[in-house]
Design an enzyme around this catalytic site. Sequence first.
Site, PDB file in Angstrom:
ATOM      1  N   HIS A 139      25.961 -56.537  49.362  1.00 49.30           N
ATOM      2  CA  HIS A 139      25.293 -57.852  49.217  1.00 49.30           C
ATOM      3  C   HIS A 139      26.019 -58.728  48.197  1.00 49.30           C
ATOM      4  O   HIS A 139      25.432 -59.659  47.646  1.00 49.30           O
ATOM      5  CB  HIS A 139      23.831 -57.707  48.713  1.00 49.30           C
ATOM      6  CG  HIS A 139      22.892 -57.034  49.663  1.00 49.30           C
ATOM      7  ND1 HIS A 139      21.783 -56.347  49.219  1.00 49.30           N
ATOM      8  CD2 HIS A 139      22.880 -56.947  51.002  1.00 49.30           C
ATOM      9  CE1 HIS A 139      21.123 -55.858  50.264  1.00 49.30           C
ATOM     10  NE2 HIS A 139      21.777 -56.219  51.358  1.00 49.30           N
ATOM     11  N   ASN A 174      29.732 -63.050  61.609  1.00 50.52           N
ATOM     12  CA  ASN A 174      29.211 -61.785  61.093  1.00 50.52           C
ATOM     13  C   ASN A 174      29.018 -60.878  62.300  1.00 50.52           C
ATOM     14  O   ASN A 174      28.044 -61.012  63.031  1.00 50.52           O
ATOM     15  CB  ASN A 174      27.885 -62.052  60.361  1.00 50.52           C
ATOM     16  CG  ASN A 174      27.300 -60.791  59.757  1.00 50.52           C
ATOM     17  OD1 ASN A 174      27.814 -59.689  59.976  1.00 50.52           O
ATOM     18  ND2 ASN A 174      26.231 -60.946  59.014  1.00 50.52           N
ATOM     19  N   ARG A 216      14.974 -48.020  54.280  1.00 51.49           N
ATOM     20  CA  ARG A 216      15.847 -47.138  53.485  1.00 51.49           C
ATOM     21  C   ARG A 216      15.130 -46.711  52.200  1.00 51.49           C
ATOM     22  O   ARG A 216      14.452 -47.514  51.559  1.00 51.49           O
ATOM     23  CB  ARG A 216      17.140 -47.874  53.123  1.00 51.49           C
ATOM     24  CG  ARG A 216      18.073 -48.043  54.303  1.00 51.49           C
ATOM     25  CD  ARG A 216      19.271 -48.891  53.946  1.00 51.49           C
ATOM     26  NE  ARG A 216      19.185 -50.219  54.524  1.00 51.49           N
ATOM     27  CZ  ARG A 216      19.977 -51.234  54.189  1.00 51.49           C
ATOM     28  NH1 ARG A 216      20.894 -51.091  53.268  1.00 51.49           N
ATOM     29  NH2 ARG A 216      19.830 -52.413  54.769  1.00 51.49           N
ATOM     30  N   GLU A 276      24.167 -66.832  53.082  1.00 50.80           N
ATOM     31  CA  GLU A 276      25.406 -66.049  53.157  1.00 50.80           C
ATOM     32  C   GLU A 276      26.473 -66.744  53.985  1.00 50.80           C
ATOM     33  O   GLU A 276      27.657 -66.644  53.680  1.00 50.80           O
ATOM     34  CB  GLU A 276      25.118 -64.647  53.690  1.00 50.80           C
ATOM     35  CG  GLU A 276      24.325 -63.851  52.659  1.00 50.80           C
ATOM     36  CD  GLU A 276      24.219 -62.361  52.948  1.00 50.80           C
ATOM     37  OE1 GLU A 276      23.164 -61.952  53.436  1.00 50.80           O
ATOM     38  OE2 GLU A 276      25.184 -61.635  52.695  1.00 50.80           O
ATOM     39  N   ARG A 284      32.563 -61.959  57.665  1.00 48.79           N
ATOM     40  CA  ARG A 284      31.904 -61.029  56.745  1.00 48.79           C
ATOM     41  C   ARG A 284      32.463 -59.635  57.036  1.00 48.79           C
ATOM     42  O   ARG A 284      32.423 -59.163  58.163  1.00 48.79           O
ATOM     43  CB  ARG A 284      30.405 -61.036  56.982  1.00 48.79           C
ATOM     44  CG  ARG A 284      29.705 -60.009  56.136  1.00 48.79           C
ATOM     45  CD  ARG A 284      28.232 -59.972  56.414  1.00 48.79           C
ATOM     46  NE  ARG A 284      27.607 -59.057  55.491  1.00 48.79           N
ATOM     47  CZ  ARG A 284      26.716 -58.140  55.843  1.00 48.79           C
ATOM     48  NH1 ARG A 284      26.332 -58.026  57.086  1.00 48.79           N
ATOM     49  NH2 ARG A 284      26.190 -57.352  54.933  1.00 48.79           N
TER      50      ARG A 284
END
Length: 402
Positions: free
Chosen positions: A184, A7, A245, A388, A95
């Site tokens: 996601h 990643n 956010r 993940e 990823r």
Amino acid sequence: MKILVINSGSSSIKFQLLDMAHESVLASGLVERIGESQGLIKCTLRPGTDKALVVEKMDYIADHTSGMRLAVEILTDKDQGVIADKSDVGAVGHRVVHGGEDFHQPTVITSEVLAAIEKNIPLAPLHNPANMDGIRVAQELFGGAIQVAVFDTAFHQTIPPHAYHYALPYELYEKERVRRYGFHGTSHKFVAGECAKVKGRPLEELNLITIHLGNGCSMTAVENGRSVDTSLGFTPLEGLVMGTRSGDVDPAIHAFLARNCNMDIEAIDALLNKDSGLKGLCGMNDMRDIHAAITAGNERAKLALAVQTYRNKKYIGAFMAVLGRVDAIIFTAGIGENDEVVRAMSLQGLEPFGISLDREANSRRMKNPTLISKKKSRVQVWVIPTNEELAIARETRTVLSR
Ligand code: AMP
């Protein structure tokens, strides 16, 4: 088969090496502060075993290639390493944040695939170039391994047009590809699959609401195993209240800020992405700090928790309406897996909709998938840890067996 998961961010590379025979983690690590005066690599070999070993090195790490070379040295160290040679890595799973409309599933990386990832840079200007760096480095260092791209957006490519279109001039979609993509996806797909396993039912028969609450937050409506709507949109800014956010705001706020607060578009973008959400409301973006502050009587922290959990509840209601029948609601990621208060507040008052939380089960810490609703609850509620890296490794293996 040993699969390396990468990643790659703009100044960091997170990696994990898995032995897929038992889905065991041989090593996991992070290269940080690439290009800064003092870089850092931290790697745990054989984590979770009695032979676990943490290796840390601080050094100037010029670029992603040098960072990954350091990682390879640790992985192949002849005394402590976990593989004899880098050729032991059979495949590398990457990823990739934005696959646009080009990718509906994980894909073996060819020059055409790299070109398509590059084409999607305008949609993810910070992430896709960094992901491409990771791919190039892995191609250079693990030439013999098959490289696979696993896209954050792929799971959401089944969202139908009425859910992915914004009510904007149609030309913006045609020319600029402005639409909801969702993110996601690897995490939502993974926990949906794990839920099917623990329930002992095929995923294709299940309607689920998956709630990923970490630093970034998103919710997905899963119908018969497929994503049919999700809260993140054209960028990872829409929807739920996140660490920094904003999630949903009235789009007219942008114009208001420009006209009345002397802000240009870059400043507004930074405000919404970096200084809003929980941090904007109370100055803290880690939910553990927020709870401590609430205990100490901080009213803003209390407000931030209330705003986030109210938004969660509103989206749960919306996605229940989208799905009609809901078999289970799933909480995952840092907050979703660990924070019983957020879970309880997000579901408060939803008993008339068939959701009854078991307070005792909700307050237990869980490492494994755990049912936290009462037996009589028509909609089950689960906490299912996301993973993940394992998800990317599994997707990579699936691509290889196609
Ligand atoms: P993630 O992005 O999934 O790694 O989640 C990171 C976020 O999870 C942190 O910023 C915290 O807000 C939250 N978090 C992690 N551990 C806990 C915990 N034990 N209780 C509440 N929140 C937590």
